[in-house]
Write a protein that holds these residues in place. Structure first.
Motif, PDB file in Angstrom:
ATOM      1  N   GLU A  25       0.822  -1.210   0.000  1.00 17.03           N
ATOM      2  CA  GLU A  25       0.000   0.000   0.000  1.00 17.03           C
ATOM      3  C   GLU A  25       0.861   1.267   0.000  1.00 17.03           C
ATOM      4  N   ALA A  26       2.172   1.117   0.058  1.00 17.13           N
ATOM      5  CA  ALA A  26       3.125   2.229   0.102  1.00 17.13           C
ATOM      6  C   ALA A  26       2.838   3.161   1.276  1.00 17.13           C
ATOM      7  N   THR A  27       2.555   2.562   2.423  1.00 17.59           N
ATOM      8  CA  THR A  27       2.327   3.320   3.655  1.00 17.59           C
ATOM      9  C   THR A  27       3.416   2.968   4.664  1.00 17.59           C
ATOM     10  N   PRO A  28       3.607   3.807   5.666  1.00 21.12           N
ATOM     11  CA  PRO A  28       4.607   3.482   6.689  1.00 21.12           C
ATOM     12  C   PRO A  28       4.322   2.118   7.327  1.00 21.12           C
ATOM     13  N   ILE A  29       5.359   1.396   7.644  1.00 17.60           N
ATOM     14  CA  ILE A  29       5.276   0.022   8.117  1.00 17.60           C
ATOM     15  C   ILE A  29       4.937  -0.013   9.616  1.00 17.60           C
ATOM     16  N   LEU A  30       3.659  -0.289   9.919  1.00 14.90           N
ATOM     17  CA  LEU A  30       3.195  -0.326  11.309  1.00 14.90           C
ATOM     18  C   LEU A  30       3.986  -1.287  12.178  1.00 14.90           C
ATOM     19  N   THR A  31       4.411  -2.389  11.621  1.00 14.92           N
ATOM     20  CA  THR A  31       5.095  -3.401  12.423  1.00 14.92           C
ATOM     21  C   THR A  31       6.471  -2.947  12.903  1.00 14.92           C
ATOM     22  N   THR A  32       6.922  -1.792  12.436  1.00  9.53           N
ATOM     23  CA  THR A  32       8.161  -1.216  12.969  1.00  9.53           C
ATOM     24  C   THR A  32       8.009  -0.950  14.463  1.00  9.53           C
ATOM     25  N   LEU A  33       6.770  -0.764  14.914  1.00 11.32           N
ATOM     26  CA  LEU A  33       6.489  -0.471  16.323  1.00 11.32           C
ATOM     27  C   LEU A  33       6.516  -1.713  17.204  1.00 11.32           C
ATOM     28  N   VAL A  34       6.650  -2.894  16.594  1.00 13.87           N
ATOM     29  CA  VAL A  34       6.614  -4.150  17.351  1.00 13.87           C
ATOM     30  C   VAL A  34       8.043  -4.585  17.663  1.00 13.87           C
ATOM     31  N   LEU A  35       8.369  -4.557  18.951  1.00 12.90           N
ATOM     32  CA  LEU A  35       9.717  -4.861  19.412  1.00 12.90           C
ATOM     33  C   LEU A  35       9.780  -6.247  20.041  1.00 12.90           C
ATOM     34  N   ARG A  36      10.955  -6.854  20.003  1.00 18.20           N
ATOM     35  CA  ARG A  36      11.117  -8.173  20.640  1.00 18.20           C
ATOM     36  C   ARG A  36      10.815  -8.095  22.124  1.00 18.20           C
ATOM     37  N   LYS A  37      11.390  -7.101  22.767  1.00 18.81           N
ATOM     38  CA  LYS A  37      11.167  -6.847  24.191  1.00 18.81           C
ATOM     39  C   LYS A  37      11.121  -5.338  24.366  1.00 18.81           C
ATOM     40  N   ALA A  38      10.515  -4.881  25.439  1.00 21.79           N
ATOM     41  CA  ALA A  38      10.407  -3.445  25.691  1.00 21.79           C
ATOM     42  C   ALA A  38      11.779  -2.782  25.599  1.00 21.79           C
ATOM     43  N   GLY A  39      11.848  -1.690  24.860  1.00 18.34           N
ATOM     44  CA  GLY A  39      13.094  -0.953  24.724  1.00 18.34           C
ATOM     45  C   GLY A  39      14.097  -1.560  23.769  1.00 18.34           C
ATOM     46  N   LYS A  40      13.748  -2.661  23.150  1.00 20.29           N
ATOM     47  CA  LYS A  40      14.671  -3.329  22.220  1.00 20.29           C
ATOM     48  C   LYS A  40      14.296  -2.987  20.775  1.00 20.29           C
ATOM     49  N   ARG A  41      14.699  -3.803  19.861  1.00 19.38           N
ATOM     50  CA  ARG A  41      14.437  -3.583  18.439  1.00 19.38           C
ATOM     51  C   ARG A  41      13.474  -4.635  17.909  1.00 19.38           C
ATOM     52  N   PRO A  42      12.946  -4.434  16.710  1.00 21.65           N
ATOM     53  CA  PRO A  42      12.061  -5.449  16.123  1.00 21.65           C
ATOM     54  C   PRO A  42      12.788  -6.791  15.957  1.00 21.65           C
ATOM     55  N   PRO A  43      12.015  -7.864  15.808  1.00 23.94           N
ATOM     56  CA  PRO A  43      12.616  -9.196  15.660  1.00 23.94           C
ATOM     57  C   PRO A  43      13.425  -9.342  14.364  1.00 23.94           C
ATOM     58  N   PRO A  44      14.360 -10.293  14.337  1.00 25.28           N
ATOM     59  CA  PRO A  44      15.155 -10.520  13.125  1.00 25.28           C
ATOM     60  C   PRO A  44      14.305 -10.798  11.885  1.00 25.28           C
ATOM     61  N   ALA A  45      13.186 -11.490  12.037  1.00 22.93           N
ATOM     62  CA  ALA A  45      12.332 -11.788  10.882  1.00 22.93           C
ATOM     63  C   ALA A  45      11.808 -10.507  10.236  1.00 22.93           C
ATOM     64  N   PHE A  46      11.559  -9.486  11.032  1.00 22.29           N
ATOM     65  CA  PHE A  46      11.121  -8.196  10.498  1.00 22.29           C
ATOM     66  C   PHE A  46      12.190  -7.622   9.575  1.00 22.29           C
ATOM     67  N   PHE A  47      13.442  -7.630  10.050  1.00 23.28           N
ATOM     68  CA  PHE A  47      14.527  -7.069   9.248  1.00 23.28           C
ATOM     69  C   PHE A  47      14.759  -7.887   7.974  1.00 23.28           C
ATOM     70  N   ALA A  48      14.626  -9.194   8.063  1.00 21.34           N
ATOM     71  CA  ALA A  48      14.785 -10.029   6.873  1.00 21.34           C
ATOM     72  C   ALA A  48      13.724  -9.676   5.833  1.00 21.34           C
ATOM     73  N   LEU A  49      12.486  -9.483   6.286  1.00 16.84           N
ATOM     74  CA  LEU A  49      11.395  -9.175   5.362  1.00 16.84           C
ATOM     75  C   LEU A  49      11.557  -7.789   4.737  1.00 16.84           C
ATOM     76  N   VAL A  50      11.839  -6.771   5.550  1.00 14.83           N
ATOM     77  CA  VAL A  50      11.985  -5.433   4.968  1.00 14.83           C
ATOM     78  C   VAL A  50      13.234  -5.338   4.096  1.00 14.83           C
ATOM     79  N   ASP A  51      14.242  -6.149   4.394  1.00 17.56           N
ATOM     80  CA  ASP A  51      15.418  -6.200   3.528  1.00 17.56           C
ATOM     81  C   ASP A  51      15.046  -6.818   2.185  1.00 17.56           C
TER      82      ASP A  51
END
Length: 145
Positions: free
Chosen positions: A90-116
């Motif tokens: 849909e060419a919209t900002p990626i909502l799942t960027t807000l989903v972190l592995r743990k509080a204060g951490k970064r998104p899961p590795p699968a997220f980075f693999a997909l956006v890559d």
């Protein structure tokens, strides 16, 4: 499974006032949970926040504990992949960027693999820069909505 969920989400977002369509879509548990996850994350985005994978799992009633932990984790990962794919298509900002592995951490590795795979990381020197920029885009988009 992701294309099916992406299509269902596209229909639900394009025809939000079509009660019979929404009822039919929501008969499928995974589709219902995908729509619910999108609604949950858009609310988080409107508030300018972020959540953990466990928060999303709880919001869609797929607890990440007990005997169904592995199956539920896989279902949540599929839902998050569908949401990421939907926003990309849909060419919209990626909502799942807000989903972190743990509080204060970064998104899961699968997220980075997909956006890559989608080519979204290519303009960035590192994943953290992408997350920072995309999080700002998500919040700007949804807070204004």
């Amino acid at each position: 499974m992701v294309p099916k969920l992406t299509l269902a989400l596209r229909l639900a977002r394009r025809f939000p006032d079509n009660a019979s369509l929404l009822a039919e879509l929501r008969e499928d548990k995974t589709i219902r949970r995908t729509i619910d996850a999108y609604d949950y994350l858009s609310g988080v985005a409107r508030e300018g926040g972020s959540v953990t994978v466990a928060d999303v799992a709880a919001a869609v009633k797929l607890p990440l504990s007990g005997t169904a932990q592995a199956a539920n984790a896989k279902a949540v990962a599929t839902i998050l992949a569908a949401l990421t794919t939907y926003d990309f298509e849909e060419a919209t900002p990626i909502l799942t960027t807000l989903v972190l592995r743990k509080a204060g951490k970064r998104p899961p590795p699968a997220f980075f693999a997909l956006v890559d795979d989608m080519g979204l990381l290519a303009p960035y020197d590192d994943e953290e820069s992408f997350v920072k920029d995309e999080t700002a885009r998500v919040h700007k988009n949804w807070v204004a909505a």
